[in-house]
Write an enzyme that holds these catalytic residues in place. Structure first.
Site, PDB file in Angstrom:
ATOM      1  CG  ASP A   1     -19.480   0.256 -34.994  1.00  0.00           C
ATOM      2  OD1 ASP A   1     -20.271   0.481 -35.936  1.00  0.00           O
ATOM      3  OD2 ASP A   1     -19.506   1.132 -33.927  1.00  0.00           O
TER       4      ASP A   1
ATOM      5  CB  THR B   1     -22.237  -1.754 -30.649  1.00  0.00           C
ATOM      6  OG1 THR B   1     -23.068  -0.595 -30.241  1.00  0.00           O
ATOM      7  CG2 THR B   1     -20.837  -1.262 -30.840  1.00  0.00           C
TER       8      THR B   1
ATOM      9  CG  HIS C   1      -2.196  -0.945   1.215  1.00  0.00           C
ATOM     10  ND1 HIS C   1      -2.929  -1.112   2.092  1.00  0.00           N
ATOM     11  CD2 HIS C   1      -2.465  -1.943  -0.028  1.00  0.00           C
ATOM     12  CE1 HIS C   1      -3.921  -2.103   1.719  1.00  0.00           C
ATOM     13  NE2 HIS C   1      -3.480  -2.611   0.337  1.00  0.00           N
TER      14      HIS C   1
ATOM     15  CB  CYS D   1      -1.223   0.710   6.276  1.00  0.00           C
ATOM     16  SG  CYS D   1      -0.964  -0.032   4.712  1.00  0.00           S
TER      17      CYS D   1
ATOM     18  CB  SER E   1     -31.900  -1.139 -21.605  1.00  0.00           C
ATOM     19  OG  SER E   1     -30.582  -1.376 -22.299  1.00  0.00           O
TER      20      SER E   1
ATOM     21  CB  ALA F   1     -19.702   9.909 -29.584  1.00  0.00           C
TER      22      ALA F   1
ATOM     23  CD  GLU G   1      -1.366   3.873   4.103  1.00  0.00           C
ATOM     24  OE1 GLU G   1      -1.096   3.222   2.743  1.00  0.00           O
ATOM     25  OE2 GLU G   1      -2.501   3.788   4.386  1.00  0.00           O
TER      26      GLU G   1
ATOM     27  CB  SER H   1     -21.220   5.939 -37.032  1.00  0.00           C
ATOM     28  OG  SER H   1     -20.428   4.784 -36.884  1.00  0.00           O
TER      29      SER H   1
HETATM   30  N1  LIG Z   1     -18.765   6.626 -34.133  1.00  0.00           N
HETATM   31  C1  LIG Z   1     -18.089   6.948 -32.876  1.00  0.00           C
HETATM   32  C2  LIG Z   1     -18.161   6.142 -31.868  1.00  0.00           C
HETATM   33  N2  LIG Z   1     -18.707   5.146 -32.065  1.00  0.00           N
HETATM   34  C3  LIG Z   1     -18.461   4.019 -31.076  1.00  0.00           C
HETATM   35  C4  LIG Z   1     -18.783   2.747 -31.222  1.00  0.00           C
HETATM   36  O1  LIG Z   1     -19.993   2.533 -30.393  1.00  0.00           O
HETATM   37  C5  LIG Z   1     -18.054   1.845 -30.773  1.00  0.00           C
HETATM   38  O2  LIG Z   1     -17.672   1.780 -29.355  1.00  0.00           O
HETATM   39  C6  LIG Z   1     -16.638   2.102 -31.404  1.00  0.00           C
HETATM   40  O3  LIG Z   1     -16.648   1.884 -32.980  1.00  0.00           O
HETATM   41  C7  LIG Z   1     -15.599   1.319 -30.720  1.00  0.00           C
HETATM   42  O4  LIG Z   1     -14.401   0.850 -31.755  1.00  0.00           O
HETATM   43  P1  LIG Z   1     -13.062   0.469 -31.192  1.00  0.00           P
HETATM   44  O5  LIG Z   1     -13.088  -0.078 -29.828  1.00  0.00           O
HETATM   45  O6  LIG Z   1     -12.338   1.796 -31.026  1.00  0.00           O
HETATM   46  O7  LIG Z   1     -12.477  -0.446 -32.169  1.00  0.00           O
HETATM   47  N3  LIG Z   1     -17.439   6.816 -30.666  1.00  0.00           N
HETATM   48  C8  LIG Z   1     -17.084   7.908 -30.632  1.00  0.00           C
HETATM   49  O8  LIG Z   1     -16.718   8.622 -29.714  1.00  0.00           O
HETATM   50  N4  LIG Z   1     -17.299   8.900 -31.729  1.00  0.00           N
HETATM   51  C9  LIG Z   1     -17.818   8.603 -33.012  1.00  0.00           C
HETATM   52  O9  LIG Z   1     -17.706   9.150 -33.770  1.00  0.00           O
HETATM   53  N1  LIG Z   2      -4.950   0.793  -1.484  1.00  0.00           N
HETATM   54  C1  LIG Z   2      -4.722   1.103  -0.079  1.00  0.00           C
HETATM   55  C2  LIG Z   2      -5.760   0.698   0.921  1.00  0.00           C
HETATM   56  N2  LIG Z   2      -6.752  -0.041   0.324  1.00  0.00           N
HETATM   57  C3  LIG Z   2      -7.660  -0.608   1.469  1.00  0.00           C
HETATM   58  O1  LIG Z   2      -7.395  -1.893   1.753  1.00  0.00           O
HETATM   59  C4  LIG Z   2      -8.059  -3.087   1.106  1.00  0.00           C
HETATM   60  C5  LIG Z   2      -7.147  -3.981   0.284  1.00  0.00           C
HETATM   61  O2  LIG Z   2      -6.242  -4.441   0.912  1.00  0.00           O
HETATM   62  P1  LIG Z   2      -5.315  -5.508   0.498  1.00  0.00           P
HETATM   63  O3  LIG Z   2      -6.248  -6.614  -0.118  1.00  0.00           O
HETATM   64  O4  LIG Z   2      -4.552  -6.046   1.743  1.00  0.00           O
HETATM   65  O5  LIG Z   2      -4.351  -4.669  -0.655  1.00  0.00           O
HETATM   66  C6  LIG Z   2      -8.940  -2.156   0.159  1.00  0.00           C
HETATM   67  O6  LIG Z   2     -10.339  -2.787  -0.277  1.00  0.00           O
HETATM   68  C7  LIG Z   2      -9.250  -0.863   0.763  1.00  0.00           C
HETATM   69  O7  LIG Z   2     -10.261  -1.050   1.848  1.00  0.00           O
HETATM   70  N3  LIG Z   2      -5.460   0.983   2.113  1.00  0.00           N
HETATM   71  C8  LIG Z   2      -4.505   1.519   2.696  1.00  0.00           C
HETATM   72  O8  LIG Z   2      -4.254   1.660   3.700  1.00  0.00           O
HETATM   73  N4  LIG Z   2      -3.516   1.910   1.858  1.00  0.00           N
HETATM   74  C9  LIG Z   2      -3.587   1.673   0.428  1.00  0.00           C
HETATM   75  O9  LIG Z   2      -2.769   2.155  -0.515  1.00  0.00           O
HETATM   76 ZN   LIG Z   3      -2.926  -0.282   3.885  1.00  0.00          ZN
END
Ligand SMILES: Nc1c(/N=C/[C@H](O)[C@H](O)[C@H](O)COP(=O)(O)O)[nH]c(=O)[nH]c1=O
Ligand SMILES: Nc1c(N[C@@H]2O[C@H](COP(=O)(O)O)[C@@H](O)[C@H]2O)[nH]c(=O)[nH]c1=O
Ligand SMILES: [Zn+2]
Length: 362
Positions: free
Chosen positions: A200, A196, A50, A84, A299, A154, A52, A168
């Site tokens: 795409d 999608t 962590h 920690c 949805s 977008a 700390e 698109s």
């Molecule tokens: N058509 C556009 C988008 N279209 C996003 C689509 O829904 C689809 O997530 C992308 O085609 C993902 O492709 P890939 O992961 O990069 O290969 N998203 C945007 O931000 N701008 C647009 O114009």
């Molecule tokens: N990353 C972080 C903490 N994260 C805390 O400890 C949990 C994860 O514990 P472990 O599975 O032992 O890594 C995490 O769910 C959150 O509650 N705590 C801290 O003191 N310092 C840290 O930098």
């Molecule tokens: Zn910790």
């Protein structure tokens, strides 16, 4: 420097690790002795030391009688790493300044109590808001045990996501599309509908300069129509989970599992968003980036199942009553029933506009 400046440094250290520590929060720590910084640390990866631990290790002998500034309450349980709070006590730190209490129920306030019992001078709440803003996804998940949902759309100025012919590419420009990849790095999972995938054939990977962390790719696909030749099935770039309804036959499920795809059956003929989020929460997904398309967005909107909305608007006019808009489905009957949001930020990004909005408590 002031307490505030040391805590701001700890926060800035944590900021740079957002997206790479999940399922743990991003945390920063600064150790100061007689006005000198003697240790710095940030949590880099779940299962590793962590913040700390890194900072106190760097401080060495100077930890004794020092002040430690940490953005999150020091943990007090044995998770994948030792507590920690015990280490801070063992190293005879004099003062512990904490920005925010840990929202993880097994930790919250136990660390603070243990430090106080050991006679350490503890202060809580310095730059609390800034520290809590480091881990909105982690904090939400600790309370609700389901993923924090970000909806991203977008569109053109007239709200279209494609032309009536389905074209698109591209509506928004390079800068906006690169900005999207930052969210893919930060979120545990990205979700699109099979529509999608069919339209795409997206890779849904995180392509930022110097690389990023690919989210788990989740495809909402009630009757398992995802082609076996789709990139998300064949490219081995990131895990792919396909969420199907109860009508899918076992042998079809097994065909995809043989290709390394995880198929999760939701015990309903059609997938309800609340059931989906409960299942994803049970599978440890803390944050979900929903990148459409229109049906899936619709949805999530009708289920009012989202915690932030990222909208990119391009200065283009696509027109056409048959050109799809960003939210399909039935929609709301009356204006007074629609979800209210608060605009958190508006900014120019390349030629486009980016708006971040948050649901308003009714
Ligand atoms: N058509 C556009 C988008 N279209 C996003 C689509 O829904 C689809 O997530 C992308 O085609 C993902 O492709 P890939 O992961 O990069 O290969 N998203 C945007 O931000 N701008 C647009 O114009
Ligand atoms: N990353 C972080 C903490 N994260 C805390 O400890 C949990 C994860 O514990 P472990 O599975 O032992 O890594 C995490 O769910 C959150 O509650 N705590 C801290 O003191 N310092 C840290 O930098
Ligand atoms: Zn910790």
């Amino acid at each position: 420097m002031t307490d505030k400046e040391y805590m701001a440094l700890a926060i800035s250290l944590a900021q740079k690790t957002i997206g790479q520590t999940s399922p743990n929060p991003a945390v920063g720590a600064v150790v100061v002795k007689d006005g000198r910084i003697v240790g710095l640390g940030t949590h880099l990866k779940a299962g590793e030391p962590h913040a700390e631990v890194h900072a106190l290790h760097m401080a060495g002998e100077n930890a004794k009688g020092s002040t430690i500034y940490v953005t999150l309450e020091p943990c007090s349980h044995f998770g994948k790493t030792p507590p920690c709070a015990n280490l801070i006590i063992e190293k005879q730190v004099k003062r512990c300044v904490i920005a925010s209490v840990d929202s993880n129920p097994i930790v919250t306030n136990n660390g603070i109590a243990r430090l106080k019992e050991a006679g350490i001078d503890v202060e809580v709440g310095l730059l609390k808001e800034e520290a809590e803003a480091l881990n909105p996804y982690f904090n939400f998940y600790q309370i609700y045990k389901r993923p924090f949902v970000t909806l991203k759309t977008a569109t053109s100025l007239d709200g279209k996501i494609a032309t009536y012919s389905g074209d698109s590419k591209w509506i928004t420009g390079k800068e906006a599309r690169e900005d999207v990849h930052k969210y893919r790095h930060e979120h545990d999972a990205i979700l699109v509908g099979v529509g999608t995938v069919l339209a795409d054939d997206p890779s849904l990977t995180c392509r930022v300069p110097n690389g990023g962390i690919n989210p788990i790719r989740i495809i909402l696909d009630t009757s398992l129509r995802t082609p076996k030749t789709a990139k998300v099935v064949t490219d081995n770039e990131a895990p792919t989970w396909i969420i199907v309804g109860s009508g899918v036959l076992d042998e079809k499920k097994q065909e995809f599992e043989k290709l390394g795809v995880k198929v999760i059956i939701i015990k309903e003929p059609t997938i309800s968003i609340s059931e989906l989020l409960k299942t994803l929460g049970e599978n440890g997904i803390q944050s979900l980036f929903v990148e459409g398309g229109a049906k899936v967005n619709g949805s999530f909107l009708e289920a009012k199942a989202f915690q932030q909305v990222i909208t990119y608007i391009a200065p283009k006019l696509i027109g056409g009553s048959n050109a799809p808009t960003s939210f399909a489905g039935t929609g709301f009957e009356n204006i007074k029933g629609v979800p209210l949001l608060k605009v958190k930020s508006v900014e120019k990004i390349g030629d486009d506009i980016k708006i971040v909005s948050l649901p308003k408590e009714r």
